[in-house]
Enzyme design. Structure first.
Site, short mmCIF file in Angstrom:
data_model
loop_
_atom_site.label_atom_id
_atom_site.label_comp_id
_atom_site.label_asym_id
_atom_site.label_seq_id
_atom_site.Cartn_x
_atom_site.Cartn_y
_atom_site.Cartn_z
N ASP A 134 -13.86 -1.44 3.37
CA ASP A 134 -12.91 -1.59 4.48
C ASP A 134 -13.63 -1.05 5.72
O ASP A 134 -14.31 -1.81 6.44
CB ASP A 134 -11.61 -0.83 4.13
CG ASP A 134 -10.59 -0.77 5.27
OD1 ASP A 134 -10.88 -1.24 6.37
OD2 ASP A 134 -9.48 -0.22 5.06
N ASP A 175 -7.37 3.12 -2.90
CA ASP A 175 -8.06 3.20 -1.60
C ASP A 175 -8.32 4.67 -1.27
O ASP A 175 -7.38 5.46 -1.14
CB ASP A 175 -7.20 2.56 -0.51
CG ASP A 175 -7.90 2.47 0.85
OD1 ASP A 175 -9.06 2.92 0.96
OD2 ASP A 175 -7.28 1.94 1.80
N GLU A 216 -11.36 0.84 -3.12
CA GLU A 216 -11.60 0.55 -1.71
C GLU A 216 -12.23 1.76 -1.00
O GLU A 216 -11.71 2.88 -1.11
CB GLU A 216 -10.26 0.18 -1.07
CG GLU A 216 -10.32 -0.25 0.38
CD GLU A 216 -8.94 -0.66 0.92
OE1 GLU A 216 -8.00 -0.88 0.11
OE2 GLU A 216 -8.80 -0.76 2.15
N LYS A 263 -9.78 -6.79 8.30
CA LYS A 263 -8.75 -6.41 9.27
C LYS A 263 -9.24 -6.88 10.63
O LYS A 263 -10.34 -6.50 11.05
CB LYS A 263 -8.59 -4.89 9.32
CG LYS A 263 -8.01 -4.27 8.05
CD LYS A 263 -7.95 -2.75 8.19
CE LYS A 263 -7.31 -2.12 6.95
NZ LYS A 263 -7.50 -0.65 6.94
N LYS A 307 -1.24 -1.07 -4.35
CA LYS A 307 -2.41 -0.26 -3.97
C LYS A 307 -1.95 1.16 -3.74
O LYS A 307 -0.91 1.36 -3.10
CB LYS A 307 -3.04 -0.85 -2.71
CG LYS A 307 -3.94 0.09 -1.91
CD LYS A 307 -4.65 -0.65 -0.78
CE LYS A 307 -4.82 0.20 0.46
NZ LYS A 307 -5.48 -0.54 1.56
N GLY A 314 -4.09 -4.10 6.29
CA GLY A 314 -3.04 -3.84 7.28
C GLY A 314 -3.24 -2.48 7.93
O GLY A 314 -3.99 -1.63 7.41
N LYS A 354 -3.10 5.12 -2.41
CA LYS A 354 -4.09 5.93 -1.73
C LYS A 354 -4.50 7.05 -2.67
O LYS A 354 -3.65 7.62 -3.38
CB LYS A 354 -3.48 6.52 -0.46
CG LYS A 354 -3.14 5.48 0.60
CD LYS A 354 -4.41 4.88 1.20
CE LYS A 354 -4.10 3.99 2.38
NZ LYS A 354 -5.33 3.42 2.97
N SER A 372 0.86 -1.18 0.00
CA SER A 372 0.00 0.00 0.00
C SER A 372 0.90 1.23 0.00
O SER A 372 1.75 1.38 0.87
CB SER A 372 -0.88 -0.02 1.25
OG SER A 372 -1.62 1.18 1.38
O1 OSB Z 1 -7.23 1.94 4.76
O2 OSB Z 1 -6.13 0.19 4.46
C1 OSB Z 1 -6.22 1.28 4.97
C2 OSB Z 1 -2.95 2.21 6.75
C3 OSB Z 1 -3.46 2.92 7.81
C4 OSB Z 1 -4.82 3.11 7.92
C5 OSB Z 1 -5.67 2.60 6.97
C6 OSB Z 1 -5.20 1.86 5.91
C7 OSB Z 1 -3.80 1.70 5.78
C8 OSB Z 1 -3.15 1.02 4.66
C9 OSB Z 1 -1.80 0.41 4.94
O3 OSB Z 1 -3.57 1.03 3.54
C10 OSB Z 1 -1.80 -1.04 4.89
C11 OSB Z 1 -0.55 -1.68 5.43
O4 OSB Z 1 -0.40 -1.78 6.67
O5 OSB Z 1 0.25 -2.12 4.63
MG MG Z 2 -8.42 0.83 3.44
#
Ligand code: OSB
Ligand code: MG
Length: 382
Positions: A242, A190, A217, A266, A163, A294, A165, A137
């Site tokens: 999510d 995401d 996402e 999660k 992925k 994660g 953001k 991510s």
């Molecule tokens: O939305 O998936 C999420 C990290 C912090 C808070 C929310 C998210 C995330 C990530 C990181 O996308 C995922 C990771 O730990 O690799």
């Molecule tokens: Mg997410």
């Protein structure tokens, strides 16, 4: 049967290798609660809380999580043994919300239960694979050029899925930039709830349909399943929820309404591994692909995520990266590494020792710890 004699909550502040930016904020440090639960017969179980220092991803933060644990859960647990992690989940189900707090202690109980069974956690959970495919991510970058270079680097390391953001204004252009350079890379985005059903937002989300994304996402509100159904009906790209999925029933409702075609599981967000397993089982029975999300975990939480991702319904690549994705020094003795060659290239091995299968490096723990709270059983009952 698990009888706890002492529970510690440590707060760590771990510097991130590079800042991680989402639609809701930018982190340079991961402040995280680690739980150590000690049984009266000498076992230690570890857990990790998914909350952050601020309530931005969801409503919990590290202080509320410690409060719920210290004032409502730990006194009862030190007073009265639990039969199993599932028994723990049932016993504290009456505490509303606060799922990340509850999940952290459930983690530690699963670690103990697996040690008692003499099995690695992934086997106790019913896992079917020992290598887990790695996905990464990537936060919102300074520019599209920087982002494309980051993607190139992660692909070179062996990551199987990217992925990114996104947020309004930083969506089409980074996606197009990656697609231009890597036409076939498995790619998803995401939004962490940054969009609405306003016409200009819907137009942007529809435009993402042109980039062959695996999924989008959590585009809309974290408390909203109904609008996601309205949106999904207008998109060809699968919506993946999510934040909106906190229980098995949420998954069922979202599925029945057509709000989601994929689910990110999660364990922290849903209140623990027991609920995560229930969501997994529902999705498997209903042919909904799932993947493991994660929360910038240390090696402890990462080990538990890896074990979860070995279950048969986890058919999509998760946000499961190596320790060095976020941390220069992980707090476990054998950090998670991404295999870069051979038949298992692009995967991470799930540890095979009993319990969560990793050992905490006490010196590192000490180095990054900013506070420690110790809770003991009432001496008259010990
Ligand atoms: O939305 O998936 C999420 C990290 C912090 C808070 C929310 C998210 C995330 C990530 C990181 O996308 C995922 C990771 O730990 O690799
Ligand atoms: Mg997410």
């Amino acid at each position: 049967m698990i009888k706890l004699a002492r529970i510690e909550i440590r707060t760590l502040r771990l510097p991130l290798i590079s800042p991680f930016e989402t639609s809701f904020g930018r982190d340079t440090v991961r402040e995280v609660l680690l739980i150590a639960a000690h049984t009266s017969d000498g076992l230690t179980g570890w857990g990790e809380c998914s909350a952050f220092s601020e309530p931005l991803y969801n409503e919990e933060d590290n202080v509320t999580a410690r409060h719920i644990l210290a004032d409502y859960i730990i006194p009862s647990l030190l007073d009265q043994a639990v039969d199993s992690p599932q028994d723990y989940a049932a016993r504290f189900a009456h505490i509303r919300g606060n799922r990340m707090a509850k999940a952290a202690l459930e983690d530690a109980l699963w670690d103990i239960a697996a040690q008692q069974a003499g099995k690695p956690l992934w086997r106790l959970l019913g896992g079917v694979r020992q290598q887990v495919p790695a996905g990464v991510s990537i936060g919102i970058a300074a520019s599209d050029d920087v982002l494309v270079e980051q993607v190139a680097d992660f692909l070179e390391q062996g990551y199987q899925r990217i992925k990114i953001k996104i947020k309004p204004g930083r969506d089409i252009s980074p996606t197009a930039a990656i697609r231009a350079r890597f036409p076939d890379v498995p790619l998803q985005v995401d939004a962490n709830s940054a969009y609405t059903l306003a016409p200009h937002h819907v137009a942007t989300l529809k435009a993402l349909d042109d980039y062959r994304l695996l999924l989008i996402e959590q585009p809309l509100g974290e408390d909203d399943i109904i609008d996601h159904a309205t949106l999904q009906a207008q998109l060809t790209t699968p919506v993946c929820l999510d934040e909106s999925i906190r229980t098995r029933d949420d998954a069922r409702k979202a599925h029945q309404l057509g709000a989601t075609r994929v689910i990110n599981i999660k364990r922290g967000r849903v209140g623990g591994l027991t609920e995560a397993l229930a969501i997994h089982d529902y999705c498997l029975a209903n042919h909904i692909p799932v993947w493991c999300g994660g929360m910038l975990e240390t090696g402890v939480g990462r080990a538990i995520n890896m074990a979860l991702a070995t279950l048969p319904g986890f058919t999509m690549v998760g946000d499961l990266s190596a320790s060095n994705r976020f941390y220069a020094e992980d707090i476990i003795t054998a950090p998670f590494v991404l295999l870069n060659s051979g038949p298992h290239r692009g995967t991470i091995s799930v540890p095979n020792a009993p319990g969560i299968g990793v050992r905490v490096d006490e010196a590192r723990l000490d180095q990054y710890m900013i506070n420690l709270h110790v809770y003991r059983a009432n001496p008259s009952r010990r």
